[in-house]
Design an enzyme around this catalytic site. Structure first.
Site, PDB file in Angstrom:
ATOM      1  N   SER A 266       0.730  -1.141  -0.158  1.00  0.00           N
ATOM      2  CA  SER A 266       0.028  -0.074  -0.060  1.00  0.00           C
ATOM      3  C   SER A 266       0.952   1.276   0.031  1.00  0.00           C
ATOM      4  CB  SER A 266      -0.979  -0.122   1.211  1.00  0.00           C
ATOM      5  OG  SER A 266      -1.961   1.119   1.062  1.00  0.00           O
TER       6      SER A 266
ATOM      7  N   HIS B 145      -7.095  -6.093   0.537  1.00  0.00           N
ATOM      8  CA  HIS B 145      -6.264  -5.169   0.409  1.00  0.00           C
ATOM      9  C   HIS B 145      -4.944  -5.671   1.525  1.00  0.00           C
ATOM     10  CE1 HIS B 145      -4.117  -1.716  -0.187  1.00  0.00           C
ATOM     11  NE2 HIS B 145      -4.284  -1.268   1.062  1.00  0.00           N
TER      12      HIS B 145
END
Length: 265
Positions: A92, A243
């Protein structure tokens, strides 16, 4: 700990194992602690350096927070510890730091591994998380559960609340403090959800991009942006993962990562 210096900050790290160096970079609101389990496994054959990025974990704070600056912090850590062309892994926000460092200093980086992020600007911001955390009345907390109660409305997902609450720590006086620099994150959110326009050539090294099939962070239409900057990129999708691919499916993540490294080393 805060700093007004304009240069690189000395990053805190957790080091595990011996062998070829690997640098691991966490995502927004995270820290090196999030990677402890995977770092331990990787440390069976690698010298793993899991870093706390600026304004996170045990690293210093600064009002400045953009990707080239964070990449410079990581490069300074590599210089200090004599890391020669380490494997670079980022998730991320940490993935964007890793990509920035690889593009700015390709001769200093070995294989690049990016977890569930692309070199694009995103529309989904995390301002509401920052605002919710800043609104918690720290002076009036007697228990951690009190802080969670204040976050419920703005952060209804239990798992996300627990992830954010890992940043609530003892202030040494019997109270609590956030160990993430919320004001800096709030001011830098536009930069953090974007990706810098770097005047650089494409990264010539091998790169692996992993994404969760339940995540929308690496959509198929982002592939041209990835391949323009990382022409040797391999994109792998992990089934039943969101994610947090490394945390949700650690065995699959490790299998894909180690397989990739075996092919490129």
């Amino acid at each position: 700990m805060s700093s007004s210096e304009g240069g690189p900050l000395p990053l805190a790290a957790r080091r595990t194992g011996e062998g070829r160096p690997m640098v691991v970079l966490h995502g927004l609101f995270g820290s090196a602690r999030n990677w402890a389990g995977i770092a331990k496994r990787l440390g069976e054959g690698l010298d793993v350096h899991a870093l706390d990025l600026r304004n996170h974990g045990d690293s210093p704070w600064s009002a400045r927070m953009d990707y080239p600056t964070m990449a410079a912090d990581v490069l300074a850590y590599m210089d200090e510890h004599g890391l020669d062309r380490p494997i670079l892994v980022g998730h991320s926000m940490g993935g964007k730091v890793a990509m920035s460092l690889a593009l700015l200093h390709p001769d200093r980086i070995g294989p690049l591994v990016v977890a569930d992020i692309a070199p694009v600007s995103y529309g989904h911001r995390r301002d509401r998380y920052v605002e919710a955390m800043m609104a918690v009345p720290l002076d009036g907390l007697s228990r951690r559960s009190d802080a969670e109660a204040h976050l419920v409305q703005a952060v209804p997902d239990w798992g996300t609340r627990q992830f954010l609450l890992q940043n609530l720590v003892d202030d040494g006086t019997g109270g609590y403090r956030w160990r993430v620099n919320l004001s800096a994150l709030d001011a830098a959110m536009g930069d953090l959800v974007g990706f810098p326009a770097l005047d650089v050539s494409a990264f010539p090294g091998a790169s692996l991009f992993m994404r969760g099939d339940r995540s929308n962070y690496v959509r198929d239409d982002y592939r041209p942006a990835i391949e323009a900057l990382f022409p040797r990129a391999r994109l792998v999708t992990i089934k039943d993962a969101g994610h947090l691919v490394h945390a949700e499916k650690p065995e699959a993540f490790l299998s894909i990562l180690t397989g990739f490294l075996a092919r490129v080393e």
